[in-house]
Design a protein around this motif. Structure first.
Motif, PDB file in Angstrom:
ATOM      1  N   ASN A   1     -12.705   9.077  -1.736  1.00 54.74           N
ATOM      2  CA  ASN A   1     -11.252   9.252  -1.612  1.00 54.74           C
ATOM      3  C   ASN A   1     -10.515   8.022  -2.110  1.00 54.74           C
ATOM      4  O   ASN A   1      -9.590   7.535  -1.484  1.00 54.74           O
ATOM      5  N   GLY A   2     -10.950   7.492  -3.263  1.00 53.95           N
ATOM      6  CA  GLY A   2     -10.407   6.230  -3.736  1.00 53.95           C
ATOM      7  C   GLY A   2      -8.951   6.311  -4.137  1.00 53.95           C
ATOM      8  O   GLY A   2      -8.224   5.334  -4.022  1.00 53.95           O
ATOM      9  N   ASN A   3      -8.511   7.443  -4.645  1.00 53.27           N
ATOM     10  CA  ASN A   3      -7.136   7.561  -5.103  1.00 53.27           C
ATOM     11  C   ASN A   3      -6.203   7.931  -3.951  1.00 53.27           C
ATOM     12  O   ASN A   3      -6.612   8.610  -3.012  1.00 53.27           O
ATOM     13  N   PRO A   4      -4.957   7.469  -4.020  1.00 56.60           N
ATOM     14  CA  PRO A   4      -3.983   7.833  -2.973  1.00 56.60           C
ATOM     15  C   PRO A   4      -3.697   9.320  -3.019  1.00 56.60           C
ATOM     16  O   PRO A   4      -3.924   9.980  -4.043  1.00 56.60           O
ATOM     17  N   VAL A   5      -3.192   9.854  -1.933  1.00 57.28           N
ATOM     18  CA  VAL A   5      -2.881  11.280  -1.876  1.00 57.28           C
ATOM     19  C   VAL A   5      -1.394  11.482  -1.607  1.00 57.28           C
ATOM     20  O   VAL A   5      -0.715  10.600  -1.080  1.00 57.28           O
ATOM     21  N   TYR A   6      -0.922  12.647  -1.967  1.00 56.76           N
ATOM     22  CA  TYR A   6       0.497  12.988  -1.849  1.00 56.76           C
ATOM     23  C   TYR A   6       1.028  12.768  -0.439  1.00 56.76           C
ATOM     24  O   TYR A   6       2.113  12.203  -0.250  1.00 56.76           O
ATOM     25  N   SER A   7       0.259  13.177   0.560  1.00 54.30           N
ATOM     26  CA  SER A   7       0.737  13.088   1.951  1.00 54.30           C
ATOM     27  C   SER A   7       0.971  11.662   2.409  1.00 54.30           C
ATOM     28  O   SER A   7       1.713  11.427   3.363  1.00 54.30           O
ATOM     29  N   ASP A   8       0.339  10.679   1.727  1.00 56.16           N
ATOM     30  CA  ASP A   8       0.555   9.273   2.082  1.00 56.16           C
ATOM     31  C   ASP A   8       1.968   8.810   1.724  1.00 56.16           C
ATOM     32  O   ASP A   8       2.474   7.847   2.302  1.00 56.16           O
ATOM     33  N   PHE A   9       2.597   9.462   0.771  1.00 54.77           N
ATOM     34  CA  PHE A   9       3.885   8.984   0.248  1.00 54.77           C
ATOM     35  C   PHE A   9       5.026   9.994   0.380  1.00 54.77           C
ATOM     36  O   PHE A   9       6.180   9.652   0.142  1.00 54.77           O
ATOM     37  N   ALA A  10       4.710  11.223   0.764  1.00 57.50           N
ATOM     38  CA  ALA A  10       5.743  12.262   0.848  1.00 57.50           C
ATOM     39  C   ALA A  10       6.466  12.191   2.191  1.00 57.50           C
ATOM     40  O   ALA A  10       6.283  13.038   3.066  1.00 57.50           O
ATOM     41  N   ASN A  11       7.264  11.171   2.351  1.00 54.01           N
ATOM     42  CA  ASN A  11       8.055  11.003   3.573  1.00 54.01           C
ATOM     43  C   ASN A  11       9.518  11.299   3.250  1.00 54.01           C
ATOM     44  O   ASN A  11      10.258  10.418   2.801  1.00 54.01           O
TER      45      ASN A  11
ATOM     46  N   THR B   1      13.316  10.778 -10.059  1.00 56.56           N
ATOM     47  CA  THR B   1      12.176  10.280 -10.830  1.00 56.56           C
ATOM     48  C   THR B   1      10.986  10.027  -9.908  1.00 56.56           C
ATOM     49  O   THR B   1       9.839  10.333 -10.248  1.00 56.56           O
ATOM     50  N   TRP B   2      11.257   9.478  -8.737  1.00 54.58           N
ATOM     51  CA  TRP B   2      10.213   9.235  -7.739  1.00 54.58           C
ATOM     52  C   TRP B   2       9.532  10.550  -7.348  1.00 54.58           C
ATOM     53  O   TRP B   2       8.304  10.629  -7.280  1.00 54.58           O
ATOM     54  N   TYR B   3      10.332  11.579  -7.139  1.00 51.37           N
ATOM     55  CA  TYR B   3       9.751  12.865  -6.746  1.00 51.37           C
ATOM     56  C   TYR B   3       8.991  13.519  -7.894  1.00 51.37           C
ATOM     57  O   TYR B   3       8.012  14.246  -7.667  1.00 51.37           O
ATOM     58  N   LYS B   4       9.403  13.252  -9.110  1.00 56.95           N
ATOM     59  CA  LYS B   4       8.637  13.753 -10.251  1.00 56.95           C
ATOM     60  C   LYS B   4       7.253  13.102 -10.265  1.00 56.95           C
ATOM     61  O   LYS B   4       6.239  13.762 -10.515  1.00 56.95           O
ATOM     62  N   ALA B   5       7.221  11.803  -9.963  1.00 58.64           N
ATOM     63  CA  ALA B   5       5.939  11.087  -9.876  1.00 58.64           C
ATOM     64  C   ALA B   5       5.078  11.664  -8.756  1.00 58.64           C
ATOM     65  O   ALA B   5       3.857  11.825  -8.907  1.00 58.64           O
ATOM     66  N   LEU B   6       5.709  11.992  -7.625  1.00 59.97           N
ATOM     67  CA  LEU B   6       4.962  12.578  -6.506  1.00 59.97           C
ATOM     68  C   LEU B   6       4.404  13.947  -6.872  1.00 59.97           C
ATOM     69  O   LEU B   6       3.325  14.328  -6.398  1.00 59.97           O
ATOM     70  N   SER B   7       5.119  14.672  -7.694  1.00 55.94           N
ATOM     71  CA  SER B   7       4.631  15.972  -8.144  1.00 55.94           C
ATOM     72  C   SER B   7       3.333  15.795  -8.935  1.00 55.94           C
ATOM     73  O   SER B   7       2.356  16.535  -8.743  1.00 55.94           O
ATOM     74  N   TYR B   8       3.309  14.799  -9.807  1.00 57.27           N
ATOM     75  CA  TYR B   8       2.094  14.516 -10.574  1.00 57.27           C
ATOM     76  C   TYR B   8       0.969  14.051  -9.639  1.00 57.27           C
ATOM     77  O   TYR B   8      -0.195  14.417  -9.823  1.00 57.27           O
ATOM     78  N   LEU B   9       1.331  13.255  -8.649  1.00 57.38           N
ATOM     79  CA  LEU B   9       0.330  12.769  -7.691  1.00 57.38           C
ATOM     80  C   LEU B   9      -0.304  13.932  -6.936  1.00 57.38           C
ATOM     81  O   LEU B   9      -1.524  13.977  -6.760  1.00 57.38           O
ATOM     82  N   LYS B  10       0.529  14.861  -6.495  1.00 58.42           N
ATOM     83  CA  LYS B  10       0.023  16.009  -5.743  1.00 58.42           C
ATOM     84  C   LYS B  10      -0.922  16.850  -6.590  1.00 58.42           C
ATOM     85  O   LYS B  10      -1.870  17.458  -6.077  1.00 58.42           O
ATOM     86  N   GLN B  11      -0.666  16.872  -7.907  1.00 58.39           N
ATOM     87  CA  GLN B  11      -1.526  17.633  -8.819  1.00 58.39           C
ATOM     88  C   GLN B  11      -2.710  16.798  -9.327  1.00 58.39           C
ATOM     89  O   GLN B  11      -3.503  17.268 -10.133  1.00 58.39           O
TER      90      GLN B  11
END
Length: 246
Positions: A112-122, A206-216
């Motif tokens: 689980n080396g990479n961060p996950v969406y739930s860590d940052f989706a606040n 822009t931040w949420y666009k980045a989170l969208s990529y992170l979630k995918q």
């Protein structure tokens, strides 16, 4: 290798073993106490470490489980007559359990080396300005979004948007709802439009666009998007933190 054993544990938990492999695994659980002990530790760590201790209850549950497993050893050894050998054996087993935990933590960190969406989706609570006759719909939208009922929130926000088609905040929160519902293409269309504008929500979009990529798990696209957030933006520190983890 120990990693192969843990992969076997994981495949069993995911029901990915063949019937023959599954039967052999379960027979070993019955006949090999140490193997069973490691498997129980693995299950405890799988539950808690894979979620990265999202809350204190998760950590407490792990501690409780491991404590109970340790107590099982103590109770087993109390029934042994050769007390001096019991202490020696128990200390040895404690070291083996500690070693297993260390190996498992390393295994999970690698997996689980990479961060996950739930860590940052606040998400900030939705608190829109009251708009005349739309008051009831607005309250329903806020209540639904803040309760994480994103489907209902999206429907209410869509109704609100008909009366306020130029309200960027409504559009942004519609995008967040779509993101939470895994409707990535639609969400990104909204985020793109807002981020290219001059509103106060440009950088947040822009931040949420980045989170969208992170979630995918599109990590390179996520990095490239994060790098476009300026230092003056409120989201810059979060973007920097996420970049460091990618």
């Amino acid at each position: 290798m120990e990693e192969l054993k843990y992969i076997e544990f994981e495949n069993y938990l995911k029901n990915e073993l063949t019937e023959i492999e599954k039967k052999a695994f379960e027979n070993k659980l019955q006949s090999d106490a140490d193997f069973k002990q490691e498997f129980e530790i693995y299950k405890a760590l799988e539950t808690s470490l894979s979620s990265k201790f999202k809350n204190e209850e998760g950590e407490k549950e792990l501690r409780k489980t491991l404590t109970n497993l340790g107590n099982q050893y103590i109770n087993e050894e109390k029934g042994t007559k050769k007390k001096s050998k019991v202490i020696s054996l128990f200390n040895y087993k404690k070291l083996m359990v500690a070693a297993s935990i260390a190996l498992l933590i390393g295994f999970f960190i690698f997996k689980n080396g990479n961060p996950v969406y739930s860590d940052f989706a606040n998400h900030s609570n939705l608190e829109l300005v009251v708009r005349g006759d739309s008051n009831e719909i607005l309250l329903k939208a806020q209540e639904a979004f803040n309760a994480k009922n994103y489907k209902t929130a999206f429907a209410q926000l869509t109704i609100l948007e008909t009366d306020s088609p130029n309200d960027i905040e409504i559009q942004l929160y519609k995008g967040i709802c779509l993101l939470e519902m895994d409707k990535f293409s639609q969400a990104e269309t909204i985020f793109d439009k807002i981020s290219k504008g001059n509103s106060a929500f440009s950088n947040k979009s822009t931040w949420y666009k980045a989170l969208s990529y992170l979630k995918q798990e599109q990590f390179e696209a996520c990095k490239n998007t994060l790098k476009t957030i300026p230092e003056s933006a409120e989201e810059y520190k979060l973007a920097k933190k996420l970049l460091q983890k990618l």
